[in-house]
Design an enzyme around this catalytic site. Structure first.
Site, PDB file in Angstrom:
ATOM      1  N   HIS A  21       2.103   4.934   2.706  1.00 53.27           N
ATOM      2  CA  HIS A  21       2.011   5.747   3.725  1.00 53.27           C
ATOM      3  C   HIS A  21       0.746   5.109   4.664  1.00 53.27           C
ATOM      4  CE1 HIS A  21       4.317   8.273   0.705  1.00 53.27           C
ATOM      5  NE2 HIS A  21       5.025   8.323   2.059  1.00 53.27           N
ATOM      6  N   SER A  33       8.941  11.193   4.408  1.00 48.38           N
ATOM      7  CA  SER A  33       7.440  11.546   4.250  1.00 48.38           C
ATOM      8  C   SER A  33       6.661  11.211   5.682  1.00 48.38           C
ATOM      9  CB  SER A  33       7.046  10.770   3.029  1.00 48.38           C
ATOM     10  OG  SER A  33       7.250   9.207   3.083  1.00 48.38           O
ATOM     11  N   ASP A  76      -1.913   5.147   1.315  1.00 43.66           N
ATOM     12  CA  ASP A  76      -1.735   4.977  -0.306  1.00 43.66           C
ATOM     13  C   ASP A  76      -0.870   3.714  -0.062  1.00 43.66           C
ATOM     14  OD1 ASP A  76       0.862   5.833   0.634  1.00 43.66           O
ATOM     15  OD2 ASP A  76       0.636   7.679  -0.403  1.00 43.66           O
TER      16      ASP A  76
END
Length: 362
Positions: A331, A37, A328
């Site tokens: 990340h 991600s 978040d």
């Protein structure tokens, strides 16, 4: 008034200084990205999975203020790198069916949020493991051959900057939080297992024509807010988990040695270790030095558990994301990614220039 001779010398010196200041900058044909991600610009939008970032508040600070599938408030490290190298402003996801020939030729990302080097990492989430990303890459190679021909396609691949960023989810999902692999490996053995998978992956890229490969090490996993939450129930006790950080450091030391060995076995290939641990640790340990304030939680919601579907339109966010290291609970923010990209510009990209001369690897 300077004499003609003095003027000539000054101009000559200036020319040398300008040339030298740009001499480190290698020329790449395109950028190709694999991993998780941290480098997924939206491939998960096109597969069946709950782990997506294609909704607000993700993309809040992206150009146009649109959620693209990037797990951040804005751009990723790879977007900044592509821009720094004058390749393109952002790196698109390979699975986007509307990519133009130009987008394909200048590079795409095959990364998938939640992915890992270990296929077990993606079983529950249904995202794309690194072992599947190489299959997509093979499709990509055939596509660009159709666009420009086999010979030109090989030139493009040989001059492309390949970035690999994976491993964090393997430890988080399989070893620390859900200790499935602990029944098979100790930490040392699991590190070796993952790096063996990585070595195979690099060889596959090499066999398909890639010659310039940057491989990211692990970040300080113990400083990721969600990892802190899993360890410390009392908010007052929140701090980085020392043992997980030590594990990351050991993995990175092994990786540096491995990549030197891999490069020696692949003629004409430059494989460069990319330190992610220290730049991110700098932001966490000395935030005020770099303009940050909050390091132990993310900007989205409470910042201690929200990520993916839990960070959504109903979740309040902080006002100044640039003051937060994390967007978040997992990340980094665009501001943190931008710092890491500048670090790579100074410390990693110059290693793709021939150290023995001013020749650039082409």
């Amino acid at each position: 008034m300077a004499s003609p001779t003095t003027h000539f010398i000054l101009v000559h010196i200036f020319t040398i200084l300008v040339a030298t200041s740009h001499a480190w900058k290698p020329k790449f044909s395109s950028i190709l990205v694999f991993g998780d991600s941290t480098v997924d610009p939206g491939n998960n939008n096109f597969i069946e999975t709950l782990f997506k970032g294609n909704h607000f508040p993700y993309g809040r600070d992206f150009p146009g203020h649109v959620p693209t599938g990037r797990f951040s408030n804005g751009k990723l490290v790879t977007d900044f790198i592509a821009s720094l190298l004058d390749i393109k402003d952002t790196v698109p996801p390979y699975l986007d069916p509307n990519l133009s020939d130009h987008e394909l030729l200048t590079g795409v990302s095959f990364a998938s949020g939640g992915s890992g080097l270990d296929d077990l990492t993606t079983v529950a989430s249904g995202v794309i493991p690194v072992s599947k990303q190489i299959e997509h890459f093979r499709e990509y190679v055939e596509k660009i051959k159709c666009i420009v021909g086999k010979e030109e396609a090989q030139k493009i691949l040989g001059r492309a900057l390949v970035i690999i960023s994976a491993g964090t989810n393997d430890f988080s999902f399989n070893f620390y939080d859900i200790p499935t692999r602990k029944y098979e490996f100790d930490i040392d053995g699991y590190q070796d297992f993952l790096q063996n998978r990585l070595q195979i992956f690099i060889k596959e890229l090499y066999d398909l024509g890639c010659r310039k490969i940057a491989v990211a090490g692990l970040p300080p996993i113990g400083c990721i807010p969600l990892q802190i939450t899993a360890k410390f129930k009392n908010p007052k006790d929140r701090k980085c988990i020392e043992q997980e950080n030590l594990d990351s450091e050991l993995y990175n030391k092994k990786l540096e040695r491995l990549l030197l060995h891999v490069q020696a076995t692949l003629p004409g290939c430059r494989v460069v270790y990319t330190d992610i641990y220290n730049p991110l640790a700098n932001l966490v340990n000395q935030p005020e030095k770099f303009g940050f304030e909050v390091t132990k939680r993310g900007c989205c919601g409470s910042g201690i558990v929200e990520a993916g579907p839990l960070c959504n339109e109903l979740t309040p966010t902080c006002e100044e994301s640039s003051k937060f290291v994390f967007w978040d609970s997992v990340h980094p923010t665009e501001a943190a990614y931008k710092y890491i990209a500048k670090y790579m510009e100074a410390e990693v990209l110059p290693k793709f220039v021939n150290s023995n001369s001013s020749e650039i690897y082409l």
